[in-house]
Design a protein around this motif. Structure first.
Motif, PDB file in Angstrom:
ATOM      1  N   LEU A   1      40.639 -20.308   9.818  1.00  0.00           N
ATOM      2  CA  LEU A   1      39.250 -20.342  10.238  1.00  0.00           C
ATOM      3  C   LEU A   1      38.731 -18.925  10.268  1.00  0.00           C
ATOM      4  N   ALA A   2      38.043 -18.557   9.220  1.00  0.00           N
ATOM      5  CA  ALA A   2      37.610 -17.169   9.098  1.00  0.00           C
ATOM      6  C   ALA A   2      36.463 -16.846  10.045  1.00  0.00           C
ATOM      7  N   LEU A   3      35.825 -17.874  10.511  1.00  0.00           N
ATOM      8  CA  LEU A   3      34.660 -17.630  11.357  1.00  0.00           C
ATOM      9  C   LEU A   3      35.064 -17.404  12.807  1.00  0.00           C
ATOM     10  N   PRO A   4      34.171 -16.850  13.553  1.00  0.00           N
ATOM     11  CA  PRO A   4      34.504 -16.523  14.950  1.00  0.00           C
ATOM     12  C   PRO A   4      34.799 -17.759  15.781  1.00  0.00           C
ATOM     13  N   MET A   5      35.817 -18.477  15.373  1.00  0.00           N
ATOM     14  CA  MET A   5      36.208 -19.638  16.160  1.00  0.00           C
ATOM     15  C   MET A   5      37.381 -19.283  17.052  1.00  0.00           C
TER      16      MET A   5
ATOM     17  N   THR B   1      35.155 -29.328   9.938  1.00  0.00           N
ATOM     18  CA  THR B   1      33.787 -29.769   9.687  1.00  0.00           C
ATOM     19  C   THR B   1      32.789 -28.682  10.058  1.00  0.00           C
ATOM     20  N   GLU B   2      33.013 -28.077  11.204  1.00  0.00           N
ATOM     21  CA  GLU B   2      32.111 -27.029  11.660  1.00  0.00           C
ATOM     22  C   GLU B   2      32.110 -25.857  10.684  1.00  0.00           C
ATOM     23  N   THR B   3      33.285 -25.496  10.216  1.00  0.00           N
ATOM     24  CA  THR B   3      33.382 -24.408   9.248  1.00  0.00           C
ATOM     25  C   THR B   3      32.609 -24.742   7.976  1.00  0.00           C
ATOM     26  N   ASP B   4      32.753 -25.978   7.536  1.00  0.00           N
ATOM     27  CA  ASP B   4      32.008 -26.403   6.351  1.00  0.00           C
ATOM     28  C   ASP B   4      30.505 -26.268   6.567  1.00  0.00           C
ATOM     29  N   LEU B   5      30.064 -26.702   7.747  1.00  0.00           N
ATOM     30  CA  LEU B   5      28.637 -26.614   8.049  1.00  0.00           C
ATOM     31  C   LEU B   5      28.165 -25.164   7.995  1.00  0.00           C
ATOM     32  N   GLN B   6      28.925 -24.293   8.626  1.00  0.00           N
ATOM     33  CA  GLN B   6      28.539 -22.883   8.647  1.00  0.00           C
ATOM     34  C   GLN B   6      28.525 -22.312   7.238  1.00  0.00           C
TER      35      GLN B   6
ATOM     36  N   HIS C   1      26.130 -19.701   3.021  1.00  0.00           N
ATOM     37  CA  HIS C   1      26.308 -19.308   1.623  1.00  0.00           C
ATOM     38  C   HIS C   1      26.108 -20.430   0.626  1.00  0.00           C
ATOM     39  N   GLY C   2      25.746 -21.608   1.114  1.00  0.00           N
ATOM     40  CA  GLY C   2      25.600 -22.738   0.209  1.00  0.00           C
ATOM     41  C   GLY C   2      24.250 -22.747  -0.486  1.00  0.00           C
ATOM     42  N   PRO C   3      24.017 -23.800  -1.251  1.00  0.00           N
ATOM     43  CA  PRO C   3      22.754 -23.926  -1.978  1.00  0.00           C
ATOM     44  C   PRO C   3      21.635 -24.428  -1.069  1.00  0.00           C
ATOM     45  N   PRO C   4      20.389 -24.152  -1.451  1.00  0.00           N
ATOM     46  CA  PRO C   4      19.247 -24.698  -0.717  1.00  0.00           C
ATOM     47  C   PRO C   4      19.282 -26.224  -0.776  1.00  0.00           C
TER      48      PRO C   4
ATOM     49  N   GLY D   1      19.005 -28.844  11.084  1.00  0.00           N
ATOM     50  CA  GLY D   1      18.999 -29.873  12.122  1.00  0.00           C
ATOM     51  C   GLY D   1      19.562 -31.192  11.614  1.00  0.00           C
ATOM     52  N   HIS D   2      19.166 -31.551  10.425  1.00  0.00           N
ATOM     53  CA  HIS D   2      19.658 -32.814   9.876  1.00  0.00           C
ATOM     54  C   HIS D   2      21.168 -32.766   9.672  1.00  0.00           C
ATOM     55  N   ALA D   3      21.659 -31.643   9.201  1.00  0.00           N
ATOM     56  CA  ALA D   3      23.104 -31.513   9.012  1.00  0.00           C
ATOM     57  C   ALA D   3      23.828 -31.614  10.347  1.00  0.00           C
ATOM     58  N   ARG D   4      23.273 -30.952  11.327  1.00  0.00           N
ATOM     59  CA  ARG D   4      23.873 -31.008  12.654  1.00  0.00           C
ATOM     60  C   ARG D   4      23.848 -32.440  13.199  1.00  0.00           C
ATOM     61  N   LEU D   5      22.753 -33.124  13.013  1.00  0.00           N
ATOM     62  CA  LEU D   5      22.656 -34.504  13.483  1.00  0.00           C
ATOM     63  C   LEU D   5      23.691 -35.386  12.798  1.00  0.00           C
ATOM     64  N   GLU D   6      23.894 -35.134  11.531  1.00  0.00           N
ATOM     65  CA  GLU D   6      24.901 -35.901  10.809  1.00  0.00           C
ATOM     66  C   GLU D   6      26.285 -35.638  11.382  1.00  0.00           C
ATOM     67  N   MET D   7      26.504 -34.394  11.746  1.00  0.00           N
ATOM     68  CA  MET D   7      27.791 -34.041  12.340  1.00  0.00           C
ATOM     69  C   MET D   7      27.965 -34.750  13.682  1.00  0.00           C
ATOM     70  N   VAL D   8      26.920 -34.799  14.467  1.00  0.00           N
ATOM     71  CA  VAL D   8      27.000 -35.519  15.741  1.00  0.00           C
ATOM     72  C   VAL D   8      27.263 -36.997  15.483  1.00  0.00           C
ATOM     73  N   ASP D   9      26.662 -37.515  14.438  1.00  0.00           N
ATOM     74  CA  ASP D   9      26.860 -38.914  14.107  1.00  0.00           C
ATOM     75  C   ASP D   9      28.321 -39.188  13.780  1.00  0.00           C
TER      76      ASP D   9
END
Lengths: 210, 210
Positions: free
Chosen positions: A15-19, A87-92, A97-100, A116-124
DNA sequence: CACCAAACCGGACCGCGGTCCACTTGCATC
DNA sequence: GATGCAAGTGGACCGCGGTCCGGTTTGGTG
């Protein structure tokens, strides 16, 4: 670099991110136990639900001592965080760095909506685990993950030319995406996720259109 | 997932609402013990801080059995709620039947702003207790107090002519006034309360001006 | 006043999250 | 291999929130 060809070390997607665990040199047994624990935790959560999984049960299922669980993950919330870390890493990765429309390059307001939509999907998908991971109000607000989200949202607000207290607006927006709140709206109040998503879109437009 | 061998359901026998004193017929000893408990709890909180007050200590200080505490207040959050019940009742009275700008008769947007400021003041005065009272994310969102606030805010939004999903906007606004969030902004991030209040005013205007 | 059922009391008890520390194990070095 | 030692381990232990149930008190009733 002397190459240890006999050591079948799985890459272990660091996990390269500040996790949580920036684990430098982790001993082989420690790595093995972390695997076992995450595996056991995932299994138990899947078959009993988060609420019915105790730390002791996870330790037992992983055939490991209770102390080891806490050494690896700090506390219950830490374990849950580790469970959804991927999943969180993927979201970040996607919004950094992902596409629009999620990633850089698009209109900031649209990026905000997409975030927001991505986050909501993650909550789902991981609502139960997320709620457990963010259960402690004290730490949730200081958690690195939230920091990353906050930085991103604040940056987008500024890019959108929002005048005003960007930091406070960020907190308000993130509060709207709180796992417990969304889960409650969805599972207790029975709001469809599409409606919540539309609400987010509307809110973003209201906040940025000034 | 459907089969849960253990029964996690808590019947929760009578648990009278910890809110306003709608206490029907309360036996004399019960009333006396409730007084003692609230008195002791307030004293202990004042001298040690909420975090260092255990339910057992409250029971001991009130010279009462532990079970009595839970019978009266349900759980820790219930006790904390009872501690600030008076303040909360005053707030509700103020925005339901008091004079403008908080009470009826004024401009709905101004009432919304005033409501937020009143709530922020409450968090300022009783932040620690409020946080403990709302600690359980599960129950907080279903708590009667929140219901009253939500109804009020939603009503004001409608009066202000807001078009859109009023219920979701209400949830977002209330999330901004969350005790833990505000306390964190104030005591951890060091934001002055005046700034948070200005942020609320700004947010209300952004949300209603559409 | 005597009686009784309901309401209430209290403290023993339970389960869980989290800590502690004496012991073991992996790894680098010689 | 042998050795030193930091890192890792595991289970006993602790404190707290919350439950349970046998005994006690209260206040209405005849």
């Amino acid at each position: 670099m002397a190459s240890t060809p006999t050591a079948p070390l799985t890459p272990l997607p660091t996990l390269a991110l500040p996790m949580a665990g920036a684990q430098e040199h982790e001993r082989a047994d420690a790595a093995r136990n972390r695997r076992r624990l995450l595996d056991a935790a995932g299994r138990l959560v899947a078959e009993r639900g988060v609420a019915n999984v105790t730390m002791e049960a996870v330790a037992a299922a992983a055939e490991v001592g209770k102390g080891t669980v806490f050494r690896r993950f700090g506390d219950r919330a830490g374990l849950m965080n580790a469970l959804i870390n991927h999943t969180e890493t993927d979201l970040q990765e996607a919004f950094l760095h992902g596409p629009p429309p999620l990633g850089p390059g698009g209109d900031p307001v649209e990026r905000l909506v997409a975030f927001g939509h991505a986050r909501l999907e993650m909550v789902d998908l991981h609502g139960e685990v997320l709620r457990a991971a963010e259960s402690c109000a004290e730490k949730r607000l200081a958690h690195p993950t939230r920091g990353v989200h906050a930085t991103h949202v604040a940056s987008l607000l500024r890019d959108a030319g929002v005048s005003g207290d960007v930091q406070l607006l960020t907190d308000s927006l993130l509060a709207t995406l709180d796992a417990s709140l969304v889960w409650h709206q969805n599972h207790v109040l029975g709001m469809p996720l599409a409606r919540i998503a539309d609400g987010w879109t509307d809110l973003v437009h209201r906040v940025t259109r000034c």
